[in-house]
Design an enzyme around this catalytic site. Structure first.
Site, PDB file in Angstrom:
ATOM      1  N   CYS B   1      44.515  41.532  34.122  1.00 34.06           N
ATOM      2  CA  CYS B   1      45.662  40.619  34.181  1.00 34.06           C
ATOM      3  C   CYS B   1      45.176  39.180  34.260  1.00 34.06           C
ATOM      4  O   CYS B   1      44.075  38.920  34.728  1.00 34.06           O
ATOM      5  CB  CYS B   1      46.510  40.900  35.414  1.00 34.06           C
ATOM      6  SG  CYS B   1      47.106  42.582  35.479  1.00 34.06           S
ATOM      7  N   THR B   2      46.007  38.282  33.824  1.00 33.10           N
ATOM      8  CA  THR B   2      45.740  36.855  34.020  1.00 33.10           C
ATOM      9  C   THR B   2      47.021  36.213  34.529  1.00 33.10           C
ATOM     10  O   THR B   2      48.063  36.327  33.888  1.00 33.10           O
ATOM     11  CB  THR B   2      45.323  36.168  32.699  1.00 33.10           C
ATOM     12  OG1 THR B   2      44.174  36.849  32.168  1.00 33.10           O
ATOM     13  CG2 THR B   2      44.986  34.703  32.927  1.00 33.10           C
TER      14      THR B   2
END
Lengths: 121, 253
Positions: B1-2
């Protein structure tokens, strides 16, 4: 950039979303917190039951491929049902409602909801 | 994830994320993609949680999952959660729970409780930092006033770090992927530096949900595990979610 075949220059003007990196928008639902927990997710799950069951079946198939002939997937499902009774209100009742509406097994829905804890290793 | 939380020149806060999931959960050779990542896309829904016909909070969810991974409490705060991997992981928390130690909270239930019950950035921050968890996590929180943004790095029992926005020191954005900020990311999985580089190129004066979408559309921030992109602004609880695809050539993670 030269050293990483997957890296690219910073993109610009990609918004509003379109083109090959965009796959669509998502539907919106209202969750009415005034309803009993058991009934809150009925609208969502009526629409998404097939998709949920497909994901869970795929995960079971994967487990069975890793441990052919074993009963691990079935055993986990049984254990998850036992775990449900220890989950706090209203989450326990919401999970039961989701399983009931979707037709997915209770163990599968519990597993789906604690996937994060399992996958942090 | 970012996850990205950032503040523009006027003090307005933006919060956005790419949700990446499905690593090693089956590879579809025909479509060159992760099997579970693809199967999760039709399950993504936008939810508005209402009480007395009034929206209390909004979230982007997988149908069937009752916890929260990305959400906004309109006018109060925005919240995303990123996975934090550790040997002292969630399986130990589950084991403890089964053996009767139940003073920890399941990650998804905590984020749900915070979005449902906390009415301010400070209250949410305290709950996310102080509640004992079953699994480690990164909580990315944005508020409704200038300077209100942070990344909380959690082990199961303690808060290891709180990293705040600090405009005076030039920290107008925070980027969290799946690594502790004081350690380098895994050399095979560096999404942090590309995201930071793109934000620095955009500059604070050009910050908007559209330019943040550009960052989250740049490979390898966008990768084969990316299920969706959510853009949020705390004002009015604005949220937009888009399903994503990463055409070849594209990093598998």
């Amino acid at each position: 950039l030269a050293g990483d075949p997957f890296r690219e220059d910073c993109r610009n003007k990609t918004y509003p979303p379109s083109g090959p990196t965009y796959k669509g928008t998502v539907p919106t639902y209202i969750i009415n917190l005034d309803l009993p927990p058991y009934k809150r997710w009925a609208n969502v799950m009526n629409d998404k039951k097939t998709e949920l069951k497909k994901v869970m079946q795929n995960i079971k198939n994967l487990v069975n491929k890793f441990f052919p002939g074993s009963k691990i997937a079935d055993l986990v499902e049984v254990k998850m049902v036992h775990l449900l009774s220890s989950l706090p209100h209203p989450f326990r009742e919401e999970i039961e409602g989701i399983a009931n509406t979707s037709g997915a097994s209770l163990g599968d829905v519990v597993l789906f909801n604690i996937f994060y804890e399992i996958f942090t290793v | 994830c970012t996850s990205i939380v950032a503040e523009d020149k006027t003090g307005k806060l933006y919060h956005a994320r790419n949700l990446d999931f499905g690593l090693f959960l089956g590879w579809d050779i025909k479509n060159s993609s992760w099997t579970i990542t693809q199967l999760l896309k039709p399950l993504v829904v936008a939810l508005a949680f209402q009480r007395n016909n009034k929206t209390i909070f909004k979230s982007t969810n997988f149908a069937g999952y009752i916890g929260m991974l990305s959400g906004v409490r309109p006018g109060a705060f925005t919240l995303t959660m990123n996975e934090r991997f550790s040997i002292d992981g969630g399986y130990l928390g589950i084991l403890e729970w089964i053996l009767g130690r139940r003073d920890g909270m399941w990650m998804g239930f905590l984020t749900r409780a915070v979005l449902e019950n906390s009415t301010s950035y400070e209250e949410a921050k305290e709950k996310l930092a102080k509640t004992r968890l079953l699994a480690p996590a990164y909580f990315i929180l944005g508020g409704n006033k200038p300077g209100q943004g942070c990344v909380i790095t959690r082990s199961r029992a303690a808060t290891l770090d709180i990293w705040d926005l600090d405009i005076k020191q030039g920290t107008w954005f925070l980027v969290e992927t799946n690594y502790d900020r004081w350690k380098p990311p895994l050399f095979l999985d560096n999404r942090r530096d590309p995201a930071k580089q793109c934000l620095n190129q955009i500059k604070q004066e050009n910050l908007s949900l559209a330019t943040i979408y550009d960052v989250l559309s740049t490979k390898p921030v966008l990768n084969k595990l990316t299920v969706y992109t959510t853009l949020m602004a705390v004002d009015g609880g604005h949220t937009e979610t888009y399903l994503r695809e990463c055409p070849e050539p594209c990093c598998p993670w």
